[in-house]
Design a protein around this motif. Structure first.
Motif, PDB file in Angstrom:
ATOM      1  N   THR A  79       0.845  -1.185   0.000  1.00 47.23           N
ATOM      2  CA  THR A  79       0.000   0.000   0.000  1.00 47.23           C
ATOM      3  C   THR A  79       0.889   1.246   0.000  1.00 47.23           C
ATOM      4  O   THR A  79       2.110   1.164   0.138  1.00 47.23           O
ATOM      5  CB  THR A  79      -0.909   0.035   1.250  1.00 47.23           C
ATOM      6  OG1 THR A  79      -0.091   0.125   2.436  1.00 47.23           O
ATOM      7  CG2 THR A  79      -1.780  -1.210   1.327  1.00 47.23           C
ATOM      8  N   GLY A  80       0.264   2.401  -0.139  1.00 46.18           N
ATOM      9  CA  GLY A  80       0.986   3.658  -0.033  1.00 46.18           C
ATOM     10  C   GLY A  80       2.117   3.817  -1.033  1.00 46.18           C
ATOM     11  O   GLY A  80       2.005   3.412  -2.194  1.00 46.18           O
TER      12      GLY A  80
ATOM     13  N   THR B 296       5.532   2.308  -6.042  1.00 41.67           N
ATOM     14  CA  THR B 296       6.813   1.844  -6.567  1.00 41.67           C
ATOM     15  C   THR B 296       6.650   0.520  -7.293  1.00 41.67           C
ATOM     16  O   THR B 296       7.225   0.305  -8.366  1.00 41.67           O
ATOM     17  CB  THR B 296       7.839   1.686  -5.427  1.00 41.67           C
ATOM     18  OG1 THR B 296       8.012   2.942  -4.761  1.00 41.67           O
ATOM     19  CG2 THR B 296       9.189   1.225  -5.971  1.00 41.67           C
ATOM     20  N   VAL B 297       5.863  -0.383  -6.719  1.00 39.37           N
ATOM     21  CA  VAL B 297       5.595  -1.674  -7.362  1.00 39.37           C
ATOM     22  C   VAL B 297       4.939  -1.466  -8.719  1.00 39.37           C
ATOM     23  O   VAL B 297       5.299  -2.113  -9.717  1.00 39.37           O
ATOM     24  CB  VAL B 297       4.699  -2.550  -6.458  1.00 39.37           C
ATOM     25  CG1 VAL B 297       4.201  -3.769  -7.229  1.00 39.37           C
ATOM     26  CG2 VAL B 297       5.459  -2.988  -5.214  1.00 39.37           C
ATOM     27  N   GLU B 298       3.979  -0.556  -8.788  1.00 40.53           N
ATOM     28  CA  GLU B 298       3.268  -0.308 -10.039  1.00 40.53           C
ATOM     29  C   GLU B 298       4.202   0.245 -11.117  1.00 40.53           C
ATOM     30  O   GLU B 298       4.029  -0.040 -12.304  1.00 40.53           O
ATOM     31  CB  GLU B 298       2.105   0.653  -9.791  1.00 40.53           C
ATOM     32  CG  GLU B 298       0.979   0.022  -8.974  1.00 40.53           C
ATOM     33  CD  GLU B 298      -0.091   1.022  -8.564  1.00 40.53           C
ATOM     34  OE1 GLU B 298      -1.197   0.574  -8.194  1.00 40.53           O
ATOM     35  OE2 GLU B 298       0.180   2.245  -8.618  1.00 40.53           O
TER      36      GLU B 298
ATOM     37  N   TYR C 163      14.788  -2.266  -1.543  1.00 45.77           N
ATOM     38  CA  TYR C 163      15.225  -0.898  -1.839  1.00 45.77           C
ATOM     39  C   TYR C 163      16.552  -0.926  -2.580  1.00 45.77           C
ATOM     40  O   TYR C 163      16.774  -0.171  -3.537  1.00 45.77           O
ATOM     41  CB  TYR C 163      15.387  -0.075  -0.553  1.00 45.77           C
ATOM     42  CG  TYR C 163      16.364   1.058  -0.731  1.00 45.77           C
ATOM     43  CD1 TYR C 163      16.023   2.181  -1.493  1.00 45.77           C
ATOM     44  CD2 TYR C 163      17.648   0.996  -0.209  1.00 45.77           C
ATOM     45  CE1 TYR C 163      16.924   3.206  -1.700  1.00 45.77           C
ATOM     46  CE2 TYR C 163      18.550   2.012  -0.416  1.00 45.77           C
ATOM     47  CZ  TYR C 163      18.192   3.113  -1.160  1.00 45.77           C
ATOM     48  OH  TYR C 163      19.094   4.114  -1.380  1.00 45.77           O
ATOM     49  N   SER C 164      17.472  -1.804  -2.155  1.00 44.85           N
ATOM     50  CA  SER C 164      18.804  -1.849  -2.759  1.00 44.85           C
ATOM     51  C   SER C 164      18.740  -2.283  -4.220  1.00 44.85           C
ATOM     52  O   SER C 164      19.612  -1.934  -5.013  1.00 44.85           O
ATOM     53  CB  SER C 164      19.712  -2.803  -1.980  1.00 44.85           C
ATOM     54  OG  SER C 164      19.238  -4.137  -2.067  1.00 44.85           O
TER      55      SER C 164
ATOM     56  N   THR D 183       9.714   2.230  -0.518  1.00 42.63           N
ATOM     57  CA  THR D 183       9.467   0.799  -0.323  1.00 42.63           C
ATOM     58  C   THR D 183       8.685   0.526   0.960  1.00 42.63           C
ATOM     59  O   THR D 183       8.612  -0.624   1.403  1.00 42.63           O
ATOM     60  CB  THR D 183      10.800   0.031  -0.278  1.00 42.63           C
ATOM     61  OG1 THR D 183      11.610   0.527   0.798  1.00 42.63           O
ATOM     62  CG2 THR D 183      11.560   0.191  -1.586  1.00 42.63           C
ATOM     63  N   THR D 184       8.113   1.567   1.556  1.00 38.82           N
ATOM     64  CA  THR D 184       7.368   1.419   2.802  1.00 38.82           C
ATOM     65  C   THR D 184       5.867   1.568   2.545  1.00 38.82           C
ATOM     66  O   THR D 184       5.434   2.536   1.931  1.00 38.82           O
ATOM     67  CB  THR D 184       7.810   2.476   3.829  1.00 38.82           C
ATOM     68  OG1 THR D 184       9.228   2.352   4.051  1.00 38.82           O
ATOM     69  CG2 THR D 184       7.083   2.282   5.151  1.00 38.82           C
ATOM     70  N   SER D 185       5.089   0.604   3.031  1.00 40.31           N
ATOM     71  CA  SER D 185       3.638   0.644   2.876  1.00 40.31           C
ATOM     72  C   SER D 185       3.015   1.517   3.965  1.00 40.31           C
ATOM     73  O   SER D 185       3.704   2.005   4.869  1.00 40.31           O
ATOM     74  CB  SER D 185       3.057  -0.767   2.957  1.00 40.31           C
ATOM     75  OG  SER D 185       3.398  -1.530   1.823  1.00 40.31           O
TER      76      SER D 185
END
Length: 213
Positions: free
Chosen positions: A19-20, A25-27, A50-51, A178-180
């Motif tokens: 989420t968030g 980022t995934v999309e 993230y890396s 990378t944080t939901s």
């Protein structure tokens, strides 16, 4: 009032989709790519993607999207991060970070062998995020999102060294990407906080007094 007293607690479940900021980022990485990363959206080990995200074009998929995560790529099956490249697969977060650092032009490890050795022992408190910082960041982020609501963790003073370190991680653009949302972590970790049966192989082993799997 009686119904409220007898109502059972609604148990929260694992989230299966980020989420968030993490979802956005995934999309961005949903296109087809040679390098594919599979991972669970709430697992702290998985957040070291993230890396990978910061230095290489990567297709990111959820763990339920492809059975290869628990078949050929991830032989241990209980580890929720795996990487696939042209038919070759590997798993374990730090192993994948090392591999990406080997093939990337921008390194998380310093070039000097002595400094590289020290970076494996100590977090770098300089202006550049390090290999060690990326390893510990997911756990630090979960202090306020999981330990505080479930175990009463108290954050350090903002002007303390640890407080400044937390603020630096929380404010880093790559970590934030990378944080939901907080709700994902609050929901997904409730079963661990409640020590529900069959939550994980590690919890089961600890409860039974056995060695870790």
């Amino acid at each position: 009032m009686a119904s409220a007293q007898t109502a059972e607690k609604v148990q929260k479940t694992y989230h299966t989709k980020a989420t968030g900021d993490a979802l956005r980022t995934v999309e961005k990485h949903a296109h087809d790519a040679e390098l594919k990363l599979f991972g669970s959206c709430f697992c702290p080990f998985v957040q070291v993607w993230y890396s990978i995200n910061s230095r290489r074009r990567t297709r990111i998929k959820s763990p339920n999207a492809n059975p290869r995560l628990t078949d050929g790529v991830n032989a241990r099956k209980r580890v929720w991060i795996a990487l696939e490249l042209a038919g070759w697969g590997c798993y374990e977060s730090t192993v994948l970070m090392e591999y990406v650092d080997d093939i990337a032009q921008v390194k998380l490890h310093p070039h000097d062998p002595k400094e590289k050795a020290h970076s494996r022992l100590w977090a770098d408190h300089g202006s550049t995020i390090s290999f060690v910082d990326v390893n510990v960041a997911p756990w630090i982020l979960r202090c306020s999102r999981v330990l505080q609501p479930y175990r009463g963790w108290q954050p350090p003073s903002e002007d303390s060294r640890f407080g400044r370190f937390i603020a630096a991680l929380e404010g880093h653009a790559g970590i934030k990407a990378t944080t939901s949302g907080d709700e994902l972590y609050l929901d997904s970790y409730e079963r661990y906080a409640d020590n529900r049966p069959n939550t994980s192989q590690v919890a089961k082993a600890i409860n039974e007094g056995r060695g870790l799997p």
